[in-house]
Design a protein around this motif. Sequence first.
Motif, short mmCIF file in Angstrom:
data_model
loop_
_atom_site.label_atom_id
_atom_site.label_comp_id
_atom_site.label_asym_id
_atom_site.label_seq_id
_atom_site.Cartn_x
_atom_site.Cartn_y
_atom_site.Cartn_z
N ARG A 28 -0.33 35.42 47.12
CA ARG A 28 0.03 34.09 46.60
C ARG A 28 0.66 34.15 45.22
NH1 ARG A 28 -5.74 31.33 47.98
NH2 ARG A 28 -5.71 31.78 50.20
N PHE A 29 0.57 35.28 44.54
CA PHE A 29 1.07 35.40 43.18
C PHE A 29 2.59 35.59 43.18
CE2 PHE A 29 -3.20 37.48 41.86
CZ PHE A 29 -3.80 36.24 41.79
N ASP A 30 3.25 34.90 42.27
CA ASP A 30 4.68 35.13 42.10
C ASP A 30 4.88 36.20 41.02
OD1 ASP A 30 4.24 33.84 39.66
OD2 ASP A 30 5.25 31.99 40.26
N ASP A 31 6.13 36.58 40.82
CA ASP A 31 6.42 37.65 39.86
C ASP A 31 5.95 37.30 38.45
OD1 ASP A 31 7.52 39.18 41.86
OD2 ASP A 31 9.60 38.75 41.33
N ASP A 32 6.08 36.05 38.07
CA ASP A 32 5.64 35.65 36.73
C ASP A 32 4.14 35.85 36.55
OD1 ASP A 32 8.19 34.94 35.90
OD2 ASP A 32 7.96 32.85 36.51
N THR A 33 3.38 35.51 37.57
CA THR A 33 1.93 35.68 37.50
C THR A 33 1.57 37.16 37.43
OG1 THR A 33 1.57 33.64 38.75
CG2 THR A 33 -0.25 35.22 38.69
N LEU A 34 2.24 37.97 38.22
CA LEU A 34 1.93 39.40 38.27
C LEU A 34 2.23 40.12 36.95
CD1 LEU A 34 3.20 40.23 41.85
CD2 LEU A 34 0.81 40.12 41.09
N THR A 35 3.16 39.58 36.19
CA THR A 35 3.51 40.24 34.92
C THR A 35 2.73 39.70 33.72
OG1 THR A 35 5.39 38.75 34.63
CG2 THR A 35 5.82 40.87 35.70
N GLN A 36 1.91 38.68 33.94
CA GLN A 36 1.10 38.14 32.85
C GLN A 36 0.02 39.15 32.45
OE1 GLN A 36 -0.57 34.41 34.03
NE2 GLN A 36 1.41 33.39 34.11
N PRO A 37 -0.41 39.08 31.18
CA PRO A 37 -1.49 39.97 30.75
C PRO A 37 -2.79 39.62 31.46
CG PRO A 37 -0.48 38.85 28.86
CD PRO A 37 0.11 38.26 30.09
N ALA A 38 -3.56 40.63 31.76
CA ALA A 38 -4.88 40.45 32.35
C ALA A 38 -5.91 40.39 31.23
CB ALA A 38 -5.18 41.60 33.31
N TYR A 39 -7.19 40.39 31.57
CA TYR A 39 -8.22 40.33 30.53
C TYR A 39 -8.10 41.49 29.55
CZ TYR A 39 -12.67 40.17 28.17
OH TYR A 39 -13.64 40.13 27.22
N PRO A 40 -7.97 42.75 30.05
CA PRO A 40 -7.62 43.78 29.06
C PRO A 40 -6.13 43.62 28.79
CG PRO A 40 -7.87 44.78 31.23
CD PRO A 40 -8.18 43.31 31.37
N SER A 41 -5.78 43.13 27.63
CA SER A 41 -4.40 42.70 27.36
C SER A 41 -3.36 43.81 27.51
CB SER A 41 -4.31 42.08 25.97
OG SER A 41 -4.72 43.00 24.98
N GLU A 42 -3.80 45.05 27.56
CA GLU A 42 -2.86 46.16 27.76
C GLU A 42 -2.40 46.23 29.22
OE1 GLU A 42 -6.10 46.86 26.71
OE2 GLU A 42 -5.63 46.67 24.59
N TRP A 43 -3.12 45.55 30.10
CA TRP A 43 -2.82 45.59 31.53
C TRP A 43 -2.23 44.26 31.98
CZ3 TRP A 43 -6.69 48.37 35.20
CH2 TRP A 43 -7.02 49.63 34.67
N SER A 44 -1.32 44.34 32.96
CA SER A 44 -0.82 43.13 33.60
C SER A 44 -1.72 42.82 34.81
CB SER A 44 0.62 43.32 34.06
OG SER A 44 0.67 44.25 35.12
N VAL A 45 -1.55 41.65 35.37
CA VAL A 45 -2.28 41.30 36.59
C VAL A 45 -1.93 42.32 37.68
CG1 VAL A 45 -2.51 39.55 38.40
CG2 VAL A 45 -2.45 38.86 35.99
N ALA A 46 -0.67 42.73 37.76
CA ALA A 46 -0.25 43.72 38.75
C ALA A 46 -0.97 45.05 38.54
CB ALA A 46 1.26 43.93 38.70
N ASP A 47 -1.16 45.45 37.29
CA ASP A 47 -1.88 46.69 36.99
C ASP A 47 -3.31 46.63 37.51
OD1 ASP A 47 0.28 47.86 35.60
OD2 ASP A 47 -0.38 46.99 33.70
#
Length: 63
Positions: A28-47
């Motif tokens: 369900r995630f689009d490219d913009d969502t996947l490239t956003q920072p995750a909780y560990p800010s060094e990682w993206s949602v995709a990571d």
Amino acid sequence: MSDARADAATYLEALRGSIDRLRELADRFDDDTLTQPAYPSEWSVADVLSHLGSGAVITTRRL
């Protein structure tokens, strides 16, 4: 079937269900969502998704 094999089958079934659920959510995630920072800010949602997915593959092979 031995208890160990029955346990492994139960674990694999649960793991496959979790993998399927994660895939449903991630699809369900689009490219913009996947490239956003995750909780560990060094990682993206995709990571994070990649990390979880590879962990699931490793665990499946181990079981």
